[in-house]
Design an enzyme around this catalytic site. Structure first.
Site, PDB file in Angstrom:
ATOM      1  N   ASN A 128       0.863  -1.181   0.000  1.00  0.00           N
ATOM      2  CA  ASN A 128       0.000   0.000   0.000  1.00  0.00           C
ATOM      3  C   ASN A 128       0.902   1.235   0.000  1.00  0.00           C
ATOM      4  O   ASN A 128       1.500   1.554   1.022  1.00  0.00           O
ATOM      5  CB  ASN A 128      -0.883  -0.037   1.262  1.00  0.00           C
ATOM      6  CG  ASN A 128      -1.710   1.221   1.424  1.00  0.00           C
ATOM      7  OD1 ASN A 128      -1.802   2.046   0.506  1.00  0.00           O
ATOM      8  ND2 ASN A 128      -2.322   1.384   2.600  1.00  0.00           N
ATOM      9  N   TRP A 129       0.990   1.895  -1.152  1.00  0.00           N
ATOM     10  CA  TRP A 129       1.895   3.052  -1.252  1.00  0.00           C
ATOM     11  C   TRP A 129       1.340   4.271  -0.522  1.00  0.00           C
ATOM     12  O   TRP A 129       2.043   5.255  -0.363  1.00  0.00           O
ATOM     13  CB  TRP A 129       2.111   3.425  -2.715  1.00  0.00           C
ATOM     14  CG  TRP A 129       2.828   2.415  -3.545  1.00  0.00           C
ATOM     15  CD1 TRP A 129       3.177   1.134  -3.198  1.00  0.00           C
ATOM     16  CD2 TRP A 129       3.307   2.599  -4.889  1.00  0.00           C
ATOM     17  NE1 TRP A 129       3.818   0.515  -4.230  1.00  0.00           N
ATOM     18  CE2 TRP A 129       3.913   1.389  -5.291  1.00  0.00           C
ATOM     19  CE3 TRP A 129       3.269   3.662  -5.792  1.00  0.00           C
ATOM     20  CZ2 TRP A 129       4.493   1.230  -6.554  1.00  0.00           C
ATOM     21  CZ3 TRP A 129       3.834   3.495  -7.057  1.00  0.00           C
ATOM     22  CH2 TRP A 129       4.441   2.290  -7.416  1.00  0.00           C
ATOM     23  N   LYS A 130       0.088   4.241  -0.160  1.00  0.00           N
ATOM     24  CA  LYS A 130      -0.595   5.389   0.458  1.00  0.00           C
ATOM     25  C   LYS A 130      -0.427   6.637  -0.431  1.00  0.00           C
ATOM     26  O   LYS A 130      -0.343   6.498  -1.645  1.00  0.00           O
ATOM     27  CB  LYS A 130      -0.079   5.632   1.870  1.00  0.00           C
ATOM     28  CG  LYS A 130      -0.075   4.350   2.702  1.00  0.00           C
ATOM     29  CD  LYS A 130       0.030   4.634   4.156  1.00  0.00           C
ATOM     30  CE  LYS A 130       0.261   3.344   4.897  1.00  0.00           C
ATOM     31  NZ  LYS A 130       0.063   3.454   6.314  1.00  0.00           N
ATOM     32  N   HIS A 141      -9.486   0.732   5.028  1.00  0.00           N
ATOM     33  CA  HIS A 141      -8.203   0.963   5.716  1.00  0.00           C
ATOM     34  C   HIS A 141      -8.461   1.845   6.939  1.00  0.00           C
ATOM     35  O   HIS A 141      -9.279   2.760   6.897  1.00  0.00           O
ATOM     36  CB  HIS A 141      -7.202   1.626   4.762  1.00  0.00           C
ATOM     37  CG  HIS A 141      -5.808   1.617   5.308  1.00  0.00           C
ATOM     38  ND1 HIS A 141      -5.393   2.514   6.272  1.00  0.00           N
ATOM     39  CD2 HIS A 141      -4.757   0.799   5.073  1.00  0.00           C
ATOM     40  CE1 HIS A 141      -4.125   2.250   6.583  1.00  0.00           C
ATOM     41  NE2 HIS A 141      -3.726   1.198   5.872  1.00  0.00           N
ATOM     42  N   GLU A 176      -6.917   4.219   8.154  1.00  0.00           N
ATOM     43  CA  GLU A 176      -6.720   5.672   7.981  1.00  0.00           C
ATOM     44  C   GLU A 176      -7.995   6.308   7.430  1.00  0.00           C
ATOM     45  O   GLU A 176      -8.257   7.480   7.670  1.00  0.00           O
ATOM     46  CB  GLU A 176      -5.508   5.919   7.066  1.00  0.00           C
ATOM     47  CG  GLU A 176      -4.210   5.653   7.821  1.00  0.00           C
ATOM     48  CD  GLU A 176      -3.017   5.298   6.928  1.00  0.00           C
ATOM     49  OE1 GLU A 176      -3.102   5.479   5.707  1.00  0.00           O
ATOM     50  OE2 GLU A 176      -2.011   4.828   7.487  1.00  0.00           O
ATOM     51  N   GLU A 196      -5.075  -5.558  10.697  1.00  0.00           N
ATOM     52  CA  GLU A 196      -4.123  -4.460  10.851  1.00  0.00           C
ATOM     53  C   GLU A 196      -4.391  -3.727  12.157  1.00  0.00           C
ATOM     54  O   GLU A 196      -5.206  -2.791  12.201  1.00  0.00           O
ATOM     55  CB  GLU A 196      -4.275  -3.474   9.682  1.00  0.00           C
ATOM     56  CG  GLU A 196      -3.923  -4.047   8.337  1.00  0.00           C
ATOM     57  CD  GLU A 196      -3.321  -2.976   7.421  1.00  0.00           C
ATOM     58  OE1 GLU A 196      -2.245  -3.215   6.897  1.00  0.00           O
ATOM     59  OE2 GLU A 196      -3.939  -1.904   7.264  1.00  0.00           O
ATOM     60  N   GLY A 209       2.498   1.903  10.749  1.00  0.00           N
ATOM     61  CA  GLY A 209       3.410   3.038  10.591  1.00  0.00           C
ATOM     62  C   GLY A 209       4.116   3.455  11.867  1.00  0.00           C
ATOM     63  O   GLY A 209       4.694   4.536  11.930  1.00  0.00           O
ATOM     64  N   SER A 222       3.676  -2.368  10.271  1.00  0.00           N
ATOM     65  CA  SER A 222       5.139  -2.287  10.430  1.00  0.00           C
ATOM     66  C   SER A 222       5.862  -3.555   9.979  1.00  0.00           C
ATOM     67  O   SER A 222       6.844  -3.967  10.594  1.00  0.00           O
ATOM     68  CB  SER A 222       5.493  -1.924  11.878  1.00  0.00           C
ATOM     69  OG  SER A 222       4.968  -0.654  12.211  1.00  0.00           O
ATOM     70  N   GLY A 236       2.901  -1.222   4.242  1.00  0.00           N
ATOM     71  CA  GLY A 236       2.839   0.199   3.907  1.00  0.00           C
ATOM     72  C   GLY A 236       4.230   0.728   3.567  1.00  0.00           C
ATOM     73  O   GLY A 236       4.738   0.542   2.463  1.00  0.00           O
ATOM     74  N   GLY A 237       4.865   1.354   4.539  1.00  0.00           N
ATOM     75  CA  GLY A 237       6.165   2.025   4.343  1.00  0.00           C
ATOM     76  C   GLY A 237       7.196   1.187   3.598  1.00  0.00           C
ATOM     77  O   GLY A 237       7.885   1.689   2.698  1.00  0.00           O
TER      78      GLY A 237
END
Ligand code: PEP
Length: 241
Positions: free
Chosen positions: A11-13, A96, A98, A167, A173, A203, A224-225
């Site tokens: 997930n590049w966000k 998600h 967020e 998640e 993150g 993470s 993610g990251g």
């Protein structure tokens, strides 16, 4: 959905401008994706068309990070499932945390799941508890409620086509990893209610992915990251072997 693949989803966000995206995709194409791995990339909407062109003929599958609950029409700023399908996408992340944190409800998540399924997209539905709920021992209860309201409220034929992603909000993150035995317990609990693939997200990096991927009921990871660097993402793919 079949439970015999290992799903590695990135997930590049809201990251990466055009050049950066091209560089990452080129780096990813240089890596090897084993046949048992389903490698899924979820760039921002604006990067999807370019990514589809650059990934043509590669084993990577593309997904979006969200989808409208509406089919089409006067919904400014929204992107429909049929538009995603038109670009050749296979997956879409739904619910998600967020977005849930900005007001997306379980009911809307279920509407988005249905909109995605109508177009033959596979929804990756995110579920997870807050840190406070985790500390109070409410993880299983929280994800079960989210599952009930956002997926099991659909028909059994619809529900069995989704992928679930556990998640925990406090692990996203933050660099705070959920103990793999806890992630395994939650995944087993979810599978007891719905027999579909369950991913872990929060993470995940190259150096810890193997701990989750070796858990009996975890069928992949949502990253993610660490999905923003080709080498790191490919190290996670290798951990699936
Ligand atoms: C995510 O955004 O779904 C996620 C798991 O992020 P990170 O890997 O950066 O914690």
């Amino acid at each position: 959905m079949t439970v015999n693949k290992v799903y590695i989803a990135g997930n590049w966000k809201m990251n990466l401008h055009r050049e950066e995206s091209v560089e990452l995709l080129k780096g990813l194409r240089e890596g090897k994706i084993p046949s048992q791995v389903e490698a899924i990339l979820c760039p921002p909407f604006l990067r999807l068309e370019g990514a589809a062109e650059l990934l043509e003929g590669s084993p990577y599958k593309l997904g979006a990070q969200d989808v409208s609950k509406y089919e089409n029409g006067a919904h400014t700023g929204e992107i429909s499932a049929s538009m995603l399908k038109d670009l050749g996408l296979s997956y879409v992340i739904v619910g998600h945390s967020e977005l849930r944190g900005e007001g997306q409800t379980d009911e809307e998540v279920s509407q988005k799941v249905r909109a995605a399924l109508r177009e033959g997209l596979v929804p990756i539905v995110c579920l997870g508890e807050s840190e406070e709920e985790y500390d109070r021992g409410l993880s299983l209860e929280t994800v079960a409620r989210q599952l009930e309201e956002s997926v099991l409220s659909l028909s059994p034929e619809e529900a069995e086509k989704v992928i679930l992603a556990y998640e925990p909000l406090w692990a996203i993150g933050t660099g705070k990893n959920c103990p793999p035995e806890v992630a395994q317990e939650v995944a087993a609990h979810l599978k007891g209610k719905l027999k579909v693939p369950v991913l872990y997200g929060g993470s995940v990096k190259g150096n810890n992915a193997g701990e989750y991927l070796s858990c009996q009921d975890i069928d992949g990871v949502l990253v993610g990251g660490a999905s923003l660097k080709a080498e790191e993402f490919l190290t996670i793919v290798e951990a699936a072997l």
